[in-house]
Write a protein that holds these residues in place. Sequence first.
Motif: not given
Length: 529
Positions: A19-24, A46-62
């Motif tokens: 619902s955040l509409c931020l993935l990818d 290294i510093a990251l903003v991560t979103l934990v999806d169903e089978d991955r962690q995706w980095f919104k900022a890295r």
Amino acid sequence: MLSPPMPADEPQRLRAVRSLCLLDTPAQERFDRIVRAASHLFRVPIALVTLVDEDRQWFKARQGLAAPQTPRDVSFCGHAILSPASLVVPNALHDPRFHDNPLVLGAPFIRFYAGHPLRASDGSRVGTLCLIDTQPRDFSDADRAALADLAGWVELELNALDEREARTALAQQERFFEVSVDMLCIAATDGTFLRLSKAWSRTLGFTEAELYSTSVVNLALEEDRAATARHLARAAEGASLLHFEHRARCHDGSWRWLQWNAVPDPQMGLLYAVARDVTQARLLEDERQRVERMKNEFISTVSHELRTPLTSIRGSLGLLCGGIAGPLAPSVEQMVTIAHRNSERLLRLINDILDLEKMESGGLELCLASTDIAPLLAQALQAHQGYAAEYGVHLELEVAVDAPHARARVDEDRLGQVLANLLSNAIKFSPQGERVLLCLTREAGALRVEVADRGPGIPEAFQDRVFQKFAQADASDTRKRPGTGLGLSIAHGLVARMGGTLRFTTRAGEGTRFFFDLPECDPTPAPSS
């Protein structure tokens, strides 16, 4: 490795993530700014903003990491979202959950991790703001609180918070500026202060009103203002990071050295910065350099004054040992022989010190010329046959079939000095009856010279200091193998001046291999008939 278990509210949590509409979505400066600031404030690569999806962690900022995502089953953040508090892993190698994790054993070689969960508007923990280092480290309660406050800023951006939540985030920001021991500030790109932490008044002694009435440039000592202004101007020119130091005046008339790390925001015309008081470190470094200069000057002067008379003494003792004054009584001959050997050892030490001083001062000149390398190796091996016989060690030379006439630009005398050091060390540390191998091969367009022994290997605790001055694995007065601790440092410097790098590999109980590569010259053309 323990894969992170699924949270009890996983279906709701995944709905909140999406619902955040931020993935990818593409990178956004409002998030990138936060990870840059986190990296510099906590001094992690290294510093990251991560979103934990169903089978991955995706980095919104890295910051400091190229990969856009990693599998969830190996992620640290998958564990971090299981609790409302920060997850801190001081040393991943000692944590049973992560010690064999591929992100620990391989790139990015995680050793330290600190992650604080990020919440969506419904309270679901959707990801983390995390810090990663390749070295183990501690993380204090104050650090945890600061990370939580920064995570609050990320949540503000994630959720487009309403007014009440915005006030909460601002309160967290206020608390962060209140408790930080570092001098935090938000400033205009011209250096005008817009927001300052309490640490500024504690460090410099000015009131907040006095600080807000000045600027970064005007706070600097007069002789440092021009350089400080130039550093700030780089922000307007598009610099992504600013690193600089200057002396800042204090209320009582004294001054302090401030070290700045700043992240410009060109769109807003702002600088987000942290300044640290490094006065004591600078004074200690200045004093260390002064003492080092005095020491080097003293050693050089004494060495020069000693070498001439010592050369004469060594020569006279050598003549006596050679029988110029006739046969000596056995007891006298023994004392003269000992004195001659010690004078030679002392002269070698003085020559090593002078060579080292010349290299450090830039006064050592090398006569580089295209030279056949194999004959120089053969000469070095022959010169050390007698020394090897004393230790019961065999010397062997191996020249690759494609390298007998290979040439490189070297100084023959200095290359001989390097080989003498490597061979004598290998001989000294080889068990009786073993062999020392001197090799010449071609490696990727370069000539590799290698000296290998079958000795005990270099102790792990000493390996980082092998090429340091006066470094010895056994520095006790009772050590069995003589040496000054300067030879490898000098050899390392000489090889570097001939275009190579002296390196080594070692294994306990199996021996040590020192090697260096020299740029190969074109072979000498055959004379025309």
